[in-house]
Design a protein around this motif. Structure first.
Motif, short mmCIF file in Angstrom:
data_model
loop_
_atom_site.label_atom_id
_atom_site.label_comp_id
_atom_site.label_asym_id
_atom_site.label_seq_id
_atom_site.Cartn_x
_atom_site.Cartn_y
_atom_site.Cartn_z
N LYS A 79 40.60 41.95 37.83
CA LYS A 79 40.40 41.02 36.71
C LYS A 79 41.73 40.71 36.03
CE LYS A 79 35.59 42.00 35.72
NZ LYS A 79 34.59 42.34 34.72
N ALA A 80 42.55 41.72 35.84
CA ALA A 80 43.87 41.51 35.21
C ALA A 80 44.73 40.60 36.10
CB ALA A 80 44.57 42.84 34.98
N TYR A 81 44.67 40.79 37.39
CA TYR A 81 45.43 39.95 38.33
C TYR A 81 44.97 38.50 38.21
CZ TYR A 81 47.15 37.96 42.70
OH TYR A 81 47.76 37.18 43.63
N ASN A 82 43.68 38.27 38.17
CA ASN A 82 43.16 36.90 38.06
C ASN A 82 43.52 36.26 36.72
OD1 ASN A 82 42.10 36.65 40.63
ND2 ASN A 82 40.16 37.58 40.04
N LYS A 83 43.49 37.04 35.64
CA LYS A 83 43.90 36.51 34.34
C LYS A 83 45.37 36.14 34.35
CE LYS A 83 40.91 37.73 30.65
NZ LYS A 83 40.15 36.51 30.57
N TRP A 84 46.21 37.01 34.93
CA TRP A 84 47.64 36.76 35.02
C TRP A 84 47.91 35.53 35.89
CZ3 TRP A 84 50.66 37.25 39.55
CH2 TRP A 84 52.02 37.08 39.34
N LYS A 85 47.16 35.39 36.95
CA LYS A 85 47.34 34.27 37.86
C LYS A 85 46.97 32.92 37.19
CE LYS A 85 46.32 32.94 42.57
NZ LYS A 85 45.50 33.16 43.73
N GLN A 129 49.63 36.11 52.50
CA GLN A 129 49.29 36.64 51.18
C GLN A 129 49.87 38.05 51.00
OE1 GLN A 129 47.57 35.08 48.68
NE2 GLN A 129 47.55 33.23 49.95
N LEU A 130 51.09 38.23 51.46
CA LEU A 130 51.71 39.55 51.42
C LEU A 130 51.85 40.08 49.99
CD1 LEU A 130 52.43 41.32 53.73
CD2 LEU A 130 54.77 40.46 53.66
N LYS A 131 51.99 39.19 49.00
CA LYS A 131 52.09 39.63 47.61
C LYS A 131 50.82 40.37 47.18
CE LYS A 131 55.27 36.07 46.04
NZ LYS A 131 55.45 34.89 45.20
N ILE A 132 49.68 39.87 47.65
CA ILE A 132 48.41 40.53 47.32
C ILE A 132 48.37 41.92 47.95
CG2 ILE A 132 45.91 40.46 47.65
CD1 ILE A 132 46.09 37.42 47.29
N PHE A 133 48.83 42.03 49.18
CA PHE A 133 48.87 43.34 49.84
C PHE A 133 49.74 44.31 49.05
CE2 PHE A 133 51.18 46.13 52.84
CZ PHE A 133 50.11 46.96 53.19
N PHE A 134 50.90 43.87 48.60
CA PHE A 134 51.77 44.74 47.81
C PHE A 134 51.11 45.11 46.49
CE2 PHE A 134 55.35 42.84 50.40
CZ PHE A 134 55.50 43.97 51.18
N PHE A 135 50.38 44.17 45.89
CA PHE A 135 49.64 44.46 44.66
C PHE A 135 48.60 45.56 44.92
CE2 PHE A 135 45.92 43.65 41.96
CZ PHE A 135 46.48 43.81 40.70
#
Length: 171
Positions: free
Chosen positions: A163-169, A46-52
């Motif tokens: 929340k924005a990340y989850n909406k985008w996802k 889940q490296l993308k989450i780490f970068f986020f």
């Protein structure tokens, strides 16, 4: 300023812990925590989450610097030096509000908590965040109110970006 000054005057009795407090405020401590989280996210793919999380923390740091320019509130080691013989005057003077250390650590810890939902990791990171925030007060770099507001901004910002990340996802 009454409670803030009183709290700092009470806390200064623990100034013998100055070196320990400096460790919690230091780059090596921060880098170690970031590296540990990065390795964990790499291991769970889940490296993308780490970068986020790192990106949002960087944005939080920028927001904190922007707010410092708006509030122009002095650091206690600059304008309250007469109350504390233990320390030397620091600078720059008008960069006290909010504490970027508290803001950044609470953004990072809150996002790690929200993404991982691991109670052990969450306790470890929130404890680290509180220790960093308190180290800033002990070292008289910030008043208690400045670290509390920094922490509050960090938590709110993390929740909003999560929340924005989850909406985008979802889209």
């Amino acid at each position: 300023m009454g409670f803030d000054l009183g709290f700092s005057q009470w806390l200064i009795q623990f100034y013998f812990l100055e070196e320990l407090a400096a460790i919690f405020s230091g780059r090596i401590f921060s880098a170690t925590l970031i590296a540990a989280v990065g390795i964990h996210f790499y291991r769970i793919k889940q490296l993308k989450i780490f970068f986020f999380i790192c990106l949002v923390t960087g944005l939080g740091d920028l927001l904190g610097n922007f707010l410092k320019d708006i509030f122009l509130q002095p650091r206690p080691c600059y304008n309250l030096i007469e109350y504390f013989s233990e320390i030397d005057q620091c600078g720059p003077d008008l960069t006290g509000m909010p504490s970027n250390h508290a803001l950044n650590f609470f953004i990072f810890s809150t996002l790690v908590h929200l993404f991982l939902r691991n109670p052990i990791i969450s306790v470890l990171f929130f404890t680290s965040s509180v220790l960093v925030a308190m180290s800033r007060v002990l070292l008289l770099k910030h008043l208690l109110s400045q670290v509390i507001i920094g922490a509050f901004i960090g938590v709110i910002m993390a929740i909003l970006f999560f929340k924005a990340y989850n909406k985008w996802k979802e889209t």
